[in-house]
Design a protein around this motif. Structure first.
Motif, short mmCIF file in Angstrom:
data_model
loop_
_atom_site.label_atom_id
_atom_site.label_comp_id
_atom_site.label_asym_id
_atom_site.label_seq_id
_atom_site.Cartn_x
_atom_site.Cartn_y
_atom_site.Cartn_z
N PRO A 81 -0.57 7.77 8.08
CA PRO A 81 0.07 8.40 6.92
C PRO A 81 0.74 9.71 7.34
O PRO A 81 0.27 10.39 8.25
N ASP B 258 -0.11 1.85 7.14
CA ASP B 258 -1.55 1.66 7.01
C ASP B 258 -2.37 2.62 7.88
O ASP B 258 -3.47 3.02 7.50
N ASN B 259 -1.87 2.96 9.05
CA ASN B 259 -2.67 3.68 10.04
C ASN B 259 -2.23 5.11 10.35
O ASN B 259 -3.00 5.86 10.94
N LYS C 131 -2.33 9.44 -3.25
CA LYS C 131 -3.11 10.40 -2.48
C LYS C 131 -2.83 10.25 -0.98
O LYS C 131 -2.51 11.22 -0.29
N LYS C 132 -2.93 9.02 -0.48
CA LYS C 132 -2.73 8.77 0.95
C LYS C 132 -1.26 8.92 1.34
O LYS C 132 -0.94 9.39 2.43
N HIS C 133 -0.37 8.53 0.44
CA HIS C 133 1.05 8.47 0.79
C HIS C 133 1.91 9.41 -0.06
O HIS C 133 3.04 9.10 -0.40
N ARG C 134 1.38 10.58 -0.39
CA ARG C 134 2.15 11.50 -1.22
C ARG C 134 3.45 11.91 -0.55
O ARG C 134 4.46 12.09 -1.22
N ASN D 115 0.79 -1.24 0.00
CA ASN D 115 0.00 0.00 0.00
C ASN D 115 0.82 1.29 0.00
O ASN D 115 0.32 2.32 0.41
N ASP E 181 -0.14 4.29 -3.09
CA ASP E 181 -1.32 5.16 -3.10
C ASP E 181 -0.86 6.61 -3.02
O ASP E 181 -0.55 7.13 -1.94
N THR F 244 1.70 13.38 7.65
CA THR F 244 0.85 14.56 7.52
C THR F 244 1.62 15.82 7.14
O THR F 244 1.03 16.83 6.88
#
Length: 165
Positions: A158, A155-156, A108-111, A103, A106, A160
Motif C-alpha cells: 500500500p 495487495d502487498n 483505510k489501507k488505500h487512502r 480491494n 478499502d 505510504t
C-alpha cells in the motif's frame, strides 16, 4: 552468420561492437518499421546466457524505462483529443480503473491509492513504497503479467506517502 547484404553486416557489427560489448549486454532484439512495415529485425546475443538460448525478435522482455516515452506520447495524444485529463483519478469510485482491480475500496489501507491521478504516474509522484534500484516489484516478480503485478502491489505494498509529495 549469413547476412542479407553488406549493409546488414555493417549494422550487425555496429550494434554488436559499439553497443553490446561495451555495455555488457547479453541480449538485444531490434525491430525497425516504416509506416507499419517491418524493414529490419534481428536478435543479438542471448535470451538466456546460462542456457545459451539465442535471442530472437520473438522473445518477450521487459522494456523498463523505455516505456516512459511511449506512454507519455500516448497519454499526450489522448489528452489533446480530450479523452483524458492529467487530474483523472485511476482507482476508487469514479476512477479510470474502477472495477479492474480488487480491494482498492478499502479507505483505510488505500487512502492514498484513491488519490492517484494520471499526472502522479507520469511524474513518478504517486507515493510508491519501494526504491527502483533495490526492490522494484516489476523486476522481482517478472513472471507476472501487468494486471497480476499491479494487483500484487495493491495487495502487498500500500502507498505510504500522499501522491504528489
Amino acid at each position: 552468420m549469413r547476412y542479407k547484404s553488406l549493409y546488414h553486416k555493417y549494422l550487425h557489427d555496429r550494434i554488436w561492437e559499439d553497443f553490446m560489448l561495451p555495455t555488457n549486454r547479453v541480449g538485444l532484439a531490434m525491430v525497425y518499421a516504416i509506416e507499419g512495415r517491418v524493414v529490419y529485425s534481428e536478435g543479438f546475443g542471448f535470451a538466456d546466457f546460462e542456457t545459451q538460448e539465442k535471442m530472437t525478435t520473438h522473445h518477450v522482455m521487459r522494456i523498463a524505462s523505455v516505456s516512459k516515452e511511449i506512454t507519455d506520447a500516448g497519454l499526450n495524444l489522448l489528452m489533446s483529443n480530450n479523452k483524458l485529463n492529467l487530474n483523472d483519478r485511476l482507482f476508487g469510485e469514479g476512477g479510470l480503473l474502477e472495477g479492474d482491480f480488487k480491494n482498492t475500496g478499502d479507505g483505510k489501507k488505500h487512502r492514498y491509492l484513491q488519490m492517484v491521478t494520471i499526472e502522479h504516474c507520469m511524474k513518478h509522484t504517486c507515493g510508491q513504497p519501494w526504491h527502483n534500484l533495490v526492490d522494484d516489484p516489476a523486476f522481482r516478480l517478472n513472471k507476472l503479467d501487468q494486471q497480476q503485478l499491479l494487483q500484487w502491489c495493491i495487495d502487498n505494498r500500500p502507498l505510504t506517502k500522499r501522491p504528489g509529495g
